[in-house]
Design a protein around this motif. Structure first.
Motif, PDB file in Angstrom:
ATOM      1  N   ASN A   1     -48.236 -51.734  47.363  1.00  0.00           N
ATOM      2  CA  ASN A   1     -46.682 -51.513  47.777  1.00  0.00           C
ATOM      3  C   ASN A   1     -46.656 -50.040  47.151  1.00  0.00           C
ATOM      4  N   LEU A   2     -47.125 -49.984  45.805  1.00  0.00           N
ATOM      5  CA  LEU A   2     -46.830 -48.734  45.052  1.00  0.00           C
ATOM      6  C   LEU A   2     -47.641 -47.399  45.658  1.00  0.00           C
ATOM      7  N   ALA A   3     -48.841 -47.761  46.136  1.00  0.00           N
ATOM      8  CA  ALA A   3     -49.721 -46.640  46.837  1.00  0.00           C
ATOM      9  C   ALA A   3     -48.992 -46.204  47.906  1.00  0.00           C
ATOM     10  N   MET A   4     -48.161 -46.985  48.755  1.00  0.00           N
ATOM     11  CA  MET A   4     -47.500 -46.496  49.930  1.00  0.00           C
ATOM     12  C   MET A   4     -45.976 -46.596  50.071  1.00  0.00           C
ATOM     13  N   LEU A   5     -45.546 -46.248  48.790  1.00  0.00           N
ATOM     14  CA  LEU A   5     -44.127 -46.369  48.716  1.00  0.00           C
ATOM     15  C   LEU A   5     -43.126 -45.341  49.447  1.00  0.00           C
ATOM     16  N   ILE A   6     -42.078 -45.954  49.760  1.00  0.00           N
ATOM     17  CA  ILE A   6     -41.081 -44.988  50.547  1.00  0.00           C
ATOM     18  C   ILE A   6     -39.949 -44.704  49.334  1.00  0.00           C
ATOM     19  N   PRO A   7     -39.753 -43.454  49.130  1.00  0.00           N
ATOM     20  CA  PRO A   7     -38.864 -43.203  48.143  1.00  0.00           C
ATOM     21  C   PRO A   7     -37.278 -43.636  48.581  1.00  0.00           C
ATOM     22  N   PRO A   8     -36.214 -44.096  47.808  1.00  0.00           N
ATOM     23  CA  PRO A   8     -35.122 -44.382  48.130  1.00  0.00           C
ATOM     24  C   PRO A   8     -34.343 -43.118  48.939  1.00  0.00           C
ATOM     25  N   LYS A   9     -33.422 -43.513  49.990  1.00  0.00           N
ATOM     26  CA  LYS A   9     -32.721 -42.324  50.682  1.00  0.00           C
ATOM     27  C   LYS A   9     -32.363 -41.195  49.902  1.00  0.00           C
ATOM     28  N   TYR A  10     -31.632 -41.475  49.019  1.00  0.00           N
ATOM     29  CA  TYR A  10     -31.214 -40.306  48.113  1.00  0.00           C
ATOM     30  C   TYR A  10     -32.392 -39.374  47.823  1.00  0.00           C
ATOM     31  N   LEU A  11     -33.697 -39.706  47.332  1.00  0.00           N
ATOM     32  CA  LEU A  11     -34.682 -38.805  47.005  1.00  0.00           C
ATOM     33  C   LEU A  11     -35.366 -38.341  48.085  1.00  0.00           C
ATOM     34  N   ARG A  12     -35.290 -39.182  49.381  1.00  0.00           N
ATOM     35  CA  ARG A  12     -36.021 -38.573  50.543  1.00  0.00           C
ATOM     36  C   ARG A  12     -35.293 -37.337  50.816  1.00  0.00           C
ATOM     37  N   ASP A  13     -34.016 -37.739  51.009  1.00  0.00           N
ATOM     38  CA  ASP A  13     -33.057 -36.475  51.542  1.00  0.00           C
ATOM     39  C   ASP A  13     -33.375 -35.218  50.782  1.00  0.00           C
ATOM     40  N   LYS A  14     -33.561 -35.394  49.164  1.00  0.00           N
ATOM     41  CA  LYS A  14     -33.960 -34.339  48.370  1.00  0.00           C
ATOM     42  C   LYS A  14     -35.407 -33.630  48.781  1.00  0.00           C
ATOM     43  N   GLY A  15     -36.049 -34.432  49.565  1.00  0.00           N
ATOM     44  CA  GLY A  15     -37.539 -33.830  49.824  1.00  0.00           C
ATOM     45  C   GLY A  15     -38.725 -34.554  49.252  1.00  0.00           C
ATOM     46  N   TYR A  16     -38.257 -35.835  48.386  1.00  0.00           N
ATOM     47  CA  TYR A  16     -39.456 -36.484  47.719  1.00  0.00           C
ATOM     48  C   TYR A  16     -40.342 -36.993  48.797  1.00  0.00           C
ATOM     49  N   LYS A  17     -41.528 -37.224  48.656  1.00  0.00           N
ATOM     50  CA  LYS A  17     -42.254 -38.020  49.653  1.00  0.00           C
ATOM     51  C   LYS A  17     -43.688 -38.738  48.700  1.00  0.00           C
ATOM     52  N   ILE A  18     -44.153 -39.863  49.188  1.00  0.00           N
ATOM     53  CA  ILE A  18     -45.582 -40.370  48.622  1.00  0.00           C
ATOM     54  C   ILE A  18     -46.466 -40.237  49.590  1.00  0.00           C
ATOM     55  N   TRP A  19     -47.756 -39.773  49.248  1.00  0.00           N
ATOM     56  CA  TRP A  19     -48.623 -39.818  50.309  1.00  0.00           C
ATOM     57  C   TRP A  19     -49.929 -40.714  49.607  1.00  0.00           C
ATOM     58  N   THR A  20     -50.539 -41.533  50.451  1.00  0.00           N
ATOM     59  CA  THR A  20     -51.322 -42.359  49.967  1.00  0.00           C
ATOM     60  C   THR A  20     -52.863 -41.968  50.132  1.00  0.00           C
ATOM     61  N   VAL A  21     -53.654 -41.844  49.083  1.00  0.00           N
ATOM     62  CA  VAL A  21     -54.868 -41.394  49.105  1.00  0.00           C
ATOM     63  C   VAL A  21     -55.643 -42.855  49.075  1.00  0.00           C
ATOM     64  N   GLY A  22     -55.368 -43.662  48.518  1.00  0.00           N
ATOM     65  CA  GLY A  22     -56.286 -45.095  48.290  1.00  0.00           C
ATOM     66  C   GLY A  22     -55.362 -46.164  47.752  1.00  0.00           C
ATOM     67  N   ASP A  23     -55.451 -47.363  47.983  1.00  0.00           N
ATOM     68  CA  ASP A  23     -55.103 -48.339  47.636  1.00  0.00           C
ATOM     69  C   ASP A  23     -55.531 -49.322  46.738  1.00  0.00           C
ATOM     70  N   ASP A  24     -56.864 -49.173  46.511  1.00  0.00           N
ATOM     71  CA  ASP A  24     -57.686 -50.082  45.483  1.00  0.00           C
ATOM     72  C   ASP A  24     -58.545 -49.576  44.498  1.00  0.00           C
ATOM     73  N   ILE A  25     -59.264 -48.547  44.966  1.00  0.00           N
ATOM     74  CA  ILE A  25     -60.302 -48.071  44.105  1.00  0.00           C
ATOM     75  C   ILE A  25     -60.420 -46.428  44.031  1.00  0.00           C
ATOM     76  N   SER A  26     -60.697 -45.996  42.853  1.00  0.00           N
ATOM     77  CA  SER A  26     -60.822 -44.538  42.631  1.00  0.00           C
ATOM     78  C   SER A  26     -62.197 -44.244  42.068  1.00  0.00           C
ATOM     79  N   TRP A  27     -62.892 -43.120  42.428  1.00  0.00           N
ATOM     80  CA  TRP A  27     -63.981 -42.760  41.894  1.00  0.00           C
ATOM     81  C   TRP A  27     -63.592 -41.249  41.376  1.00  0.00           C
ATOM     82  N   MET A  28     -63.786 -41.189  40.003  1.00  0.00           N
ATOM     83  CA  MET A  28     -63.182 -39.866  39.554  1.00  0.00           C
ATOM     84  C   MET A  28     -64.464 -38.917  38.588  1.00  0.00           C
ATOM     85  N   LYS A  29     -64.429 -37.773  38.821  1.00  0.00           N
ATOM     86  CA  LYS A  29     -65.207 -36.764  38.135  1.00  0.00           C
ATOM     87  C   LYS A  29     -64.830 -35.666  37.705  1.00  0.00           C
TER      88      LYS A  29
END
Ligand code: OXD
Ligand code: MN
Length: 595
Positions: free
Chosen positions: A254-282
């Motif tokens: 749910n957090l990975a694919m969150l939709i911001p509340p309307k008030y913040l959406r209207d301001k231009g906030y948005k979440i993009w999902t890169v992954g929902d479970d595993i991250s490889w970091m270098k």
């Protein structure tokens, strides 16, 4: 196909052992996959759903005794027992190879050996790695085709290299008494026998991308973590990336694919999902930490997913998805699960494939009376997700500004706090915990420590794993991501949640990013930096200032008990627990004494 000698030699050995009647090289083409889908429908292994309503979608049922990962039968077979550490089951590798080969010997007879070349991460990415899985299950082939990048191009990228992970899956006769999920980190090898359930048999996921890869990351200087990755876009169009680890049942997808509340959406906030479970970091050329999602799909829990809890996840399942162990609506040949909507189908089969009467549903016996199994799943292509990030398919990874740890704690951790520095953040992650919910079997409110949410997934000694985190921090220096902890689950004395969670968690993410950018205030407490109530934007929210103040509070008594529990938890790791973490614990105790 390939001329890679290390691959061909291993395949010869496996054919000799397993005695397949047929061999099929999976080339990743749509024609080949479509033939396999047809074959699996003919044999009854898969059920084709309503193609007008759910194009490209299928339903599969596993055996009732084979519906979840089996941690008790999961082994790390390092040469030295000590190297598997106190949190893993261990067996001597030679003994385990012998046992598993005896179980698997000849079991492909009358079956086809499918050879799946796959890449974890975009094919050819400098952060990606290659595996080859052999299996006697079409379900596994079709799931791997969603969850990973498969096919001919993988052989091209592999060339003559011996740097690939061997994965043997044999269904055998799905006997729970002889079910084993085994990892041989020093041999880059995984063997899974007697299961046909996703988490045990899609060897690219937990087995490779976490257990084997965490070991590889330790040896090679990178990190494989049980983390979602999201991009937070602000009204200026800038995107900052965050990686976050949570134990199960904390709303990670749910957090990975969150939709911001309307008030913040209207301001231009948005979440993009890169992954929902595993991250490889270098560490990248500029010294920052870069992350990729090694997977290509979502293997998500179906129950509870609906258009309000996770619109984007639900949308992701509307085409080219495989459902496992959900209910079948016989009236329109679609699927249903508890929590999808309030209209359970009247004419349906349950997850076992038996006629199902929804009026007999009993919350106390979900497995026995529900339409969908509580751990039923969807395997959906990541590209179906309406908020999938443009960066998802790019191989260079996204720069991580913040790492978030979290858990479900009724009274302990505040809504959010920032660790004092990287070492303190590693301490916070190493002590991570979640309380059991009424949904889980056993007592409610029992604290289960789950360091970095890696307890079932770390492929080596967890003391060494903590030391590796500390070393990564040293290398990153002042370019290291800031480390935070969140807790969406504080309750009042009657057990009611005090924070609404879901989309409103965006308000906390905004504070986190502002802290990373030096744009938000905080108060220094015994445990780290906590926002002042006025630092969290409550506009349009039904949470008052007093409530927010209460869930930001650090309670001395609760935390003294917590420190004592962390001390107990640390005893497990013996002298492999880094001194720096012991010092952090002492420091916490001193800070609390001063409160
Ligand atoms: C999962 C898990 O299925 O963490 O992702 O158990
Ligand atoms: Mn997971």
């Amino acid at each position: 196909m390939t001329n890679n000698q290390s691959v061909l030699k291993w395949l010869d050995e496996m054919k000799e052992l397993l005695q397949p009647t047929n061999v099929m090289w999976i080339d990743g083409s749509e024609e080949q996959l479509e033939k396999l889908r047809e074959e699996s429908v003919q044999s009854g292994e898969m059920h084709k759903l309503n193609q007008d309503l759910l194009p490209g979608c299928y339903l599969h049922r596993t055996q009732p005794n084979d519906v979840a990962r089996v941690e008790g039968r999961t082994f790390i077979c390092s040469r030295e027992k000590e190297n598997a550490g106190p949190t893993n089951n261990w067996c001597d590798p030679q003994e385990m190879y012998t046992k598993l080969y005896n179980i698997a010997r000849g079991t492909y007879n009358g079956r086809t050996m499918y050879i799946i070349p796959y890449s974890m991460g975009p094919i050819g990415s400098p952060l990606a790695k290659i595996g080859v899985e052999i299996t006697d299950s079409i379900y596994v082939v079709l799931n791997m085709a969603i969850m990973t990048r498969i096919g001919e191009k993988v052989w091209e990228v592999l060339g003559d290299s011996n740097d690939w992970v061997r994965g043997l899956h044999a269904k055998c006769n799905v006997d729970p008494e002889n079910r084993y999920i085994c990892h041989f980190p020093e041999d880059n090898t995984i063997i899974s026998v007697n299961s046909a359930y996703g988490g045990n048999v899609l060897l690219g996921k937990k087995c490779f991308a976490l257990r084997i890869a965490s070991y590889q990351g330790w040896k090679e200087g990178w990190m494989a973590e049980h983390m979602l990755i999201l991009g937070l876009q602000n009204p200026k169009g800038e995107v900052k990336y965050v990686a976050a680890a949570f134990p199960s049942a904390c709303g990670k997808t749910n957090l990975a694919m969150l939709i911001p509340p309307k008030y913040l959406r209207d301001k231009g906030y948005k979440i993009w999902t890169v992954g929902d479970d595993i991250s490889w970091m270098k560490i990248g050329p500029d010294g920052r930490l870069y992350a990729i999602n090694p997977e290509n799909g979502f293997f998500g829990v179906a129950p509870g997913t609906n258009e309000h809890s996770n619109f984007n996840a639900l949308e992701s399942t509307k085409k080219n998805t495989i459902f496992t162990n959900v209910a079948l609506n016989l009236d329109n040949n679609t699927v249903w699960w508890e929590g999808l909507d309030k209209n359970p189908p009247k004419n349906a089969l349950n997850w076992r494939g038996e006629p199902w009467d929804y009026t007999k549903y009993d919350k106390a016996d979900k497995v026995g009376t529900s339409g969908a199994h509580p751990n039923s799943r969807f395997t959906a292509p990541a590209k179906n997700c309406p908020c999938i990030s443009d960066e998802f398919d790019k191989g260079q990874g996204v720069p991580i500004s913040a790492i978030i740890f979290g858990g479900r704690r009724a009274k302990c951790a505040p809504l959010v706090y920032q660790s004092k520095d990287w070492v303190n953040g590693v301490f916070v992650g190493s002590a991570m915990a979640s309380e059991t919910t009424a949904a889980a079997a056993g007592a409610v409110g029992v604290v289960r420590r789950d360091p970095m949410a890696m307890l079932p997934f770390c492929g080596y000694h967890m003391g060494d794993y903590f030391a590796h985190w500390l070393e990564m921090g040293e290398k990153l220096g002042d370019k290291a991501p800031k480390i935070f902890n969140v807790n969406w689950f504080r309750t009042d004395d009657d057990g009611n949640f005090l924070w609404p969670g879901f989309g409103d968690n965006m308000r906390v993410l905004n504070w986190i990013i502002d802290r990373c950018e030096g744009n938000a205030d905080a108060v220094e407490t015994a445990i780290g930096y906590v926002p002042r109530p006025e630092d969290i934007d409550l506009t349009d929210l039904d949470v008052d200032f007093e409530t927010l103040t209460s869930i930001l509070k650090v309670d001395k008594d609760v935390w003294e008990k917590e420190a004592a529990e962390i001390e107990e938890h640390y005893k497990k790791f013996g002298d492999r627990l880094p001194e720096e973490l012991r010092a952090q614990l002492n420091n916490l105790k001193e800070n609390l004494a001063k409160m």
